[in-house]
Design an enzyme around this catalytic site. Sequence first.
Site, PDB file in Angstrom:
ATOM      1  N   HIS A 123       0.820  -1.229   0.000  1.00  0.00           N
ATOM      2  CA  HIS A 123       0.000   0.000   0.000  1.00  0.00           C
ATOM      3  C   HIS A 123       0.850   1.273   0.000  1.00  0.00           C
ATOM      4  O   HIS A 123       0.317   2.360  -0.240  1.00  0.00           O
ATOM      5  CB  HIS A 123      -0.927   0.038   1.215  1.00  0.00           C
ATOM      6  CG  HIS A 123      -1.951  -1.061   1.230  1.00  0.00           C
ATOM      7  ND1 HIS A 123      -2.802  -1.287   0.174  1.00  0.00           N
ATOM      8  CD2 HIS A 123      -2.254  -1.997   2.169  1.00  0.00           C
ATOM      9  CE1 HIS A 123      -3.592  -2.315   0.465  1.00  0.00           C
ATOM     10  NE2 HIS A 123      -3.272  -2.775   1.657  1.00  0.00           N
ATOM     11  N   ASP A 159      -2.469 -10.917  -2.193  1.00  0.00           N
ATOM     12  CA  ASP A 159      -3.024 -10.373  -0.952  1.00  0.00           C
ATOM     13  C   ASP A 159      -4.484  -9.996  -1.206  1.00  0.00           C
ATOM     14  O   ASP A 159      -4.846  -9.632  -2.330  1.00  0.00           O
ATOM     15  CB  ASP A 159      -2.225  -9.125  -0.550  1.00  0.00           C
ATOM     16  CG  ASP A 159      -2.582  -8.594   0.826  1.00  0.00           C
ATOM     17  OD1 ASP A 159      -1.848  -8.891   1.783  1.00  0.00           O
ATOM     18  OD2 ASP A 159      -3.599  -7.863   0.935  1.00  0.00           O
ATOM     19  N   HIS A 161      -6.073  -7.479  -0.370  1.00  0.00           N
ATOM     20  CA  HIS A 161      -6.210  -6.053  -0.692  1.00  0.00           C
ATOM     21  C   HIS A 161      -5.475  -5.731  -1.994  1.00  0.00           C
ATOM     22  O   HIS A 161      -4.455  -6.341  -2.294  1.00  0.00           O
ATOM     23  CB  HIS A 161      -5.618  -5.198   0.429  1.00  0.00           C
ATOM     24  CG  HIS A 161      -6.232  -5.444   1.774  1.00  0.00           C
ATOM     25  ND1 HIS A 161      -5.680  -6.306   2.698  1.00  0.00           N
ATOM     26  CD2 HIS A 161      -7.374  -4.964   2.323  1.00  0.00           C
ATOM     27  CE1 HIS A 161      -6.455  -6.334   3.777  1.00  0.00           C
ATOM     28  NE2 HIS A 161      -7.491  -5.530   3.585  1.00  0.00           N
ATOM     29  N   ASP A 246      -4.205 -12.860   3.613  1.00  0.00           N
ATOM     30  CA  ASP A 246      -5.459 -12.404   4.215  1.00  0.00           C
ATOM     31  C   ASP A 246      -6.684 -12.706   3.340  1.00  0.00           C
ATOM     32  O   ASP A 246      -7.799 -12.334   3.691  1.00  0.00           O
ATOM     33  CB  ASP A 246      -5.394 -10.910   4.593  1.00  0.00           C
ATOM     34  CG  ASP A 246      -4.670 -10.066   3.565  1.00  0.00           C
ATOM     35  OD1 ASP A 246      -4.419 -10.563   2.444  1.00  0.00           O
ATOM     36  OD2 ASP A 246      -4.350  -8.903   3.877  1.00  0.00           O
TER      37      ASP A 246
END
Length: 343
Positions: A123, A159, A161, A246
């Site tokens: 991120h 991931d 995200h 995740d």
Amino acid sequence: MSVVLIHTERFAEHQTPPGHPERPERAEVMDVVAARWRERGIDVVAPPEATREQLARVHDDAYLNVIEKTAGRAVKLDPDTYTSPESYEIALLAAGAAVDAVDRVMKGPHRAAMALVRPPGHHAERDRAMGFCLYNNVAVAAAHARANGVARIAVVDYDVHHGNGTQHIFESDPSVLYVSTHQYPYYPGTGAAREVGSEAGRGFTVNLPLEVGAVDDDYRLVFDEVVLPVLRQFAPELLIVSAGFDAHERDPLGGMRVTTPAFGAMTMALRAVAEEYCHGRIVCVTEGGYDLHALAASIDAVVQTLSDAASDPRWPSSTLASSRGRASADATKRALGPSWQFS
Ligand SMILES: [Zn+2]
């Protein structure tokens, strides 16, 4: 295949407030996993810190100064992202581990490397900490490989995200392909199928947004129909994986239903591409993964898959029917039809 683990032994010193998902117990889990693999004869090494020159390839100078000034201090950098007094040094080791992983697979004798790092990285933008991430570890590693003469690098990010930072850093660069599977709509809000890169990099950003609740079969479908065909046409010289766990069915943050064996299957599928195009060179760098049992089991599955003899990916058979993978693959094929061939 021979694997090396890059283990940031001090990463528990990166502390976040009580109740924060990026908690120090994640470091203990990675310590246990590393110790177990060391006992089984896998090389486990400590990383050097990333240098300012390595970080400055993907981060602005002013931003590097901001992070440097957090040394010795506990600071809130964004609504989700915190430092403890030691975080600056630990973050340098996390980025350094990703760089070291690249150096080791490029120079040999190991062809596969997994960097166990905290804090995560995907991120982090050029000029901004975000979503628990300080330095964009994988982007620093990819830029390091480019600076050392690797012509084409593929980054695959599974991931849960979307890796907004990695996408933005390379969105106009056709030498770094970014491919992401992620829950969508979801944090951080980016990652729609229509985001395909810009300028010379148009077509070299491949997003596979999946509706919440996706199962192993959905991931298998988007891998078989989009991820793997694009990777084969791109023909990378190095494969880097943003290995977040995740999307696991047990994860308290993500809403997906991926099982532990599916992480092994994704890894085997990516390894096959690495063996076909990259002389086997594959680097995995940890990102998220907030259920401690799922995190340990998934890292084990990846390391096991990298060290096993090559085989076809062993996808678990889903008992759950889902059309999420079909919807995602079709949207992405429509967006990227001008750039890549799909069957
Ligand atoms: Zn994540």
